[in-house]
Design an enzyme around this catalytic site. Structure first.
Site, mmCIF file in Angstrom:
data_model
loop_
_atom_site.group_PDB
_atom_site.id
_atom_site.type_symbol
_atom_site.label_atom_id
_atom_site.label_comp_id
_atom_site.label_asym_id
_atom_site.label_seq_id
_atom_site.Cartn_x
_atom_site.Cartn_y
_atom_site.Cartn_z
ATOM 1 C CB CYS A 1 -0.997 -0.103 1.280
ATOM 2 S SG CYS A 1 -1.807 -1.412 1.348
ATOM 3 N N GLY B 1 -0.767 -1.423 6.671
ATOM 4 C CA GLY B 1 -0.290 -2.351 7.703
ATOM 5 C C GLY B 1 -1.541 -3.199 8.118
ATOM 6 C CE LYS C 1 14.857 -10.537 -9.370
ATOM 7 N NZ LYS C 1 15.603 -10.228 -8.139
ATOM 8 C CG HIS D 1 19.970 -36.859 -4.110
ATOM 9 N ND1 HIS D 1 20.236 -38.094 -3.702
ATOM 10 C CD2 HIS D 1 20.959 -36.136 -4.535
ATOM 11 C CE1 HIS D 1 21.579 -38.071 -3.939
ATOM 12 N NE2 HIS D 1 22.173 -36.916 -4.182
HETATM 13 O O1 M6R Z 1 13.263 -4.670 0.637
HETATM 14 P P1 M6R Z 1 13.783 -5.917 1.028
HETATM 15 O O2 M6R Z 1 15.257 -6.228 0.358
HETATM 16 O O3 M6R Z 1 13.874 -6.195 2.419
HETATM 17 O O4 M6R Z 1 13.028 -6.889 0.009
HETATM 18 C C1 M6R Z 1 13.069 -8.310 0.156
HETATM 19 C C2 M6R Z 1 12.354 -8.857 -0.808
HETATM 20 O O5 M6R Z 1 10.816 -8.769 -0.719
HETATM 21 C C3 M6R Z 1 12.634 -8.585 -2.108
HETATM 22 O O6 M6R Z 1 14.075 -8.795 -2.326
HETATM 23 C C4 M6R Z 1 11.866 -9.350 -3.178
HETATM 24 O O7 M6R Z 1 12.249 -10.803 -3.160
HETATM 25 C C5 M6R Z 1 12.207 -8.828 -4.636
HETATM 26 N N1 M6R Z 1 10.933 -8.594 -5.226
HETATM 27 C C6 M6R Z 1 12.896 -9.899 -5.500
HETATM 28 O O8 M6R Z 1 13.375 -9.308 -6.597
#
Ligand code: M6R
Length: 609
Positions: free
Chosen positions: A2, A101, A486, A505
């Site tokens: 949000c 939140g 990705k 495995h």
């Molecule tokens: O802001 P953050 O690095 O804590 O975010 C963590 C993950 O939500 C973030 O890396 C997410 O996996 C990405 N969209 C991956 O590209």
């Protein structure tokens, strides 16, 4: 996730609200809305879908007024719909609220309010806030909001407006970010700096438990007890341009191309001129401190977790301290063995990921020393940790993390080398060799980005496959995990990464004729073993795309295609091999017509559990 905006000033609120929300679109959302006080009533307009739907709805009849709030919603309580979109109002339209939140005790509050005659129109937890304010309002907006906040449990950043108190917004936060932008004759509120950056770079960053009353020419901040808090102005050190596409088709592509600059910035002034040592003035650790640390946890989510896996490898290999790398949402609930001999390193691009923030708090509660690696100055994680090292990647807008990952790898390398230097666990010559190698990385990433045509071709050729496998050993496996994430994230192709030795495995059963397998083979100590695994998948008629360092003459004998990256130390090569994987994901997503920067169901900053 949000997004929140608020405006109070001499100008019109709606244009800023719409512009601010547009700048927050990258966070991911499914509906949007604004509320503007028009001199008589609070006019609320909202719509499910993209902001363009909302704009269409109010075209030619934009709400007029100079106090307003806006929101982009990412559904948690109740499906995406016009009704569930924010802002939410009370029964008489006297108050409106936007909220990020989760209000955890909303059901109890709601039942109580319904019993008192309040009529709810949405399925959200947020709506209770508006009704609660209506219920407790005693003519003093500020003290009434304080009362509401004392009754709610959970995490939030929120902004209230009141028809009975025009020209005033009240906002507060708990475990969710909120900033106030300081203007001239106008002030702004936003959940994230990009929303306000082209209006002002002067901000107040709210801390948990602070309540701010924002008028056009005055702002005062208090705590829950009503005691005044003096805020320092935080000057944002990047500009609107940095948060724009700058000629690239997508933010993701721009950010992939920004990696040389981002890595260079992250390295700069952290390496001794003579390459003898890493200089981390932020830490100032000594031998006594490091000898007292008997275990390190690295805790993060998603891509940051993948950077943590590489960090684990670096620290264990270089500084010889045992490291556990944990997913934040698991760490916080699994009663980890943490004490004052533990160092917990949390990694987070945004510095706001709720699971990582909670894990950090848990580690602190258990007595651990804490270090944050983050990209956002003043973020919640940066402020909560004992120490911080910033990645200087600049704003990352695309949901898919790219430059944050490479700069996180660089920081993990710096930390490991810094520890090794202090603990004398590595020959000085080797430290200098890696520092020299690190200096070359930005240029080498640049070279990797020069010839993307083969990658575009593979993306077109294999972009319509439903399953893709990534394999590698050692650091190659860690990068494979990031490559697979990705690809799934933005192209919606089912992609899985496996430690190459693990294939037999179970997973080998899935390898049939024509299945693409992306095989990374850069780690010398396991090179032959990886080749054997590649032969195994080839024997099942998989199509193998190999990733290797220039100068490798073997891999092409077994793979169908090979993408070469510049030759680099095998410790550093993850910073290069990830780049073609990012590009492959990008072009596969384009081939499939996906919304690259805003993939379905995902949000940039995950501020709910
Ligand atoms: O802001 P953050 O690095 O804590 O975010 C963590 C993950 O939500 C973030 O890396 C997410 O996996 C990405 N969209 C991956 O590209």
């Amino acid at each position: 996730m949000c997004g929140i905006v608020g405006y109070v000033g001499d100008g019109q609120a709606a244009p800023f609200l719409l512009e601010g929300l547009t700048r927050l679109e990258y966070r991911g959302y499914d509906s949007a809305g604004i509320a503007v006080y028009d001199g008589e009533k609070i006019r609320i307009e909202k719509s499910v879908g993209r902001l363009s739907e909302l704009k269409k709805k109010i075209e030619g009849n934009v709400p007029v007024g100079s106090t307003g709030i806006g929101h982009t919603r990412w559904a948690t309580h109740g499906r995406p719909s016009d009704m569930n979109a924010h802002p939410h109002a009370d029964c008489h339209g006297d108050f409106a609220v936007v909220h990020n939140g989760i209000i955890e005790n909303y059901m109890t509050l709601k039942e109580d309010l319904i019993a008192k005659g309040h009529i709810f129109v949405s399925e959200t937890d947020t709506e209770v806030l508006a009704h609660l304010l209506e219920e407790v309002y005693d003519g003093d907006f500020e003290s009434s909001v304080r009362k509401v906040l004392s009754m709610v449990e959970g995490s939030y950043s929120l902004v209230f407006m009141s028809r009975r108190d025009p020209g005033m917004l009240i906002c507060s936060k708990q475990d969710n970010p909120l900033v106030i932008g300081l203007g001239d004759g106008e002030n702004f509120i936003a959940s994230d700096i990009p929303a306000i950056i082209n209006r002002t770079r002067r901000t107040y960053i709210l801390s948990d438990g602070e309540i701010a009353v924002v008028k056009k020419d005055a702002i005062w901040v208090t705590n829950h007890a009503g005691e005044p808090i003096t805020k320092k102005v935080f000057e944002v050190n990047w500009n609107a341009e940095a948060a724009e596409k700058g000629g690239y088709e997508h933010f993701m592509l721009k950010e992939i191309h920004e990696q040389p600059k981002a890595v260079r910035a992250t390295l700069s002034s952290r390496l001794a001129k003579d390459d003898s040592a890493v200089v981390l003035d932020e830490l100032k650790w000594n031998r006594g401190f490091l000898d007292s640390v008997n275990r390190i946890f690295i805790v993060a989510c998603g891509t940051a977790y993948h950077a943590g896996l590489v960090g684990k490898y670096y620290i264990e290999r270089m500084a010889r301290i045992p490291v556990e790398c944990d997913i934040a949402s698991e760490f916080r609930y699994r009663a980890p063995i943490v004490d004052d001999h533990t160092l917990t390193i949390v990694i987070s691009q945004s510095g706001e990921t709720i699971d990582t923030l909670a894990a950090l708090k848990e580690a602190k509660r258990l007595g651990s020393r804490t270090l944050a690696v983050t990209n956002v100055v003043g973020s919640s994680i940066a402020r909560d940790a004992d120490q911080v090292i910033y990645t200087w990647a600049g704003p990352e807008i695309a949901v898919a993390s790219t430059k944050a990952y490479t700069t996180q790898l660089i920081v993990m390398l710096l930390i490991a080398l810094y520890m090794a230097g202090i603990k004398e666990t590595m020959p000085q010559k080797r430290i200098a060799e890696l520092i020299r190698g690190a200096r070359e990385i930005p240029t080498q990433i640049g070279k990797t980005l020069e010839d993307v045509d083969p990658i575009k071709t593979f993306a077109k050729q294999y972009g319509f496959n439903e399953d893709v496998f990534f394999i590698g050993r050692s650091l190659d496996y860690d990068v494979a995990l990031e490559g697979a994430l990705k690809l799934k994230e933005i192209s919606y192709i089912h992609a899985e990464a496996y430690a190459a030795g693990e294939l037999k495995h179970g997973t080998l059963a899935l390898i049939v004729e024509g299945v693409p397998v992306i095989a990374l083979a850069t780690q010398k100590s396991v090179y032959e073993k990886t080749l054997s695994n590649i032969k195994e998948v080839k024997a099942r008629d998989a199509v193998v795309i190999g990733i290797a360092a220039e100068g490798d003459t073997e891999l092409k004998k077994y793979a169908d295609h090979v993408i070469y990256v510049p030759e680099a130390d095998e410790m550093l090569i993850p910073l290069l091999t990830v780049v073609p994987l990012q590009l492959l994901a990008y072009y596969a997503a384009l081939t499939r017509g996906c919304d690259v920067d805003k993939p379905r169901n995902l949000a940039k900053s995950v501020t709910v559990e």
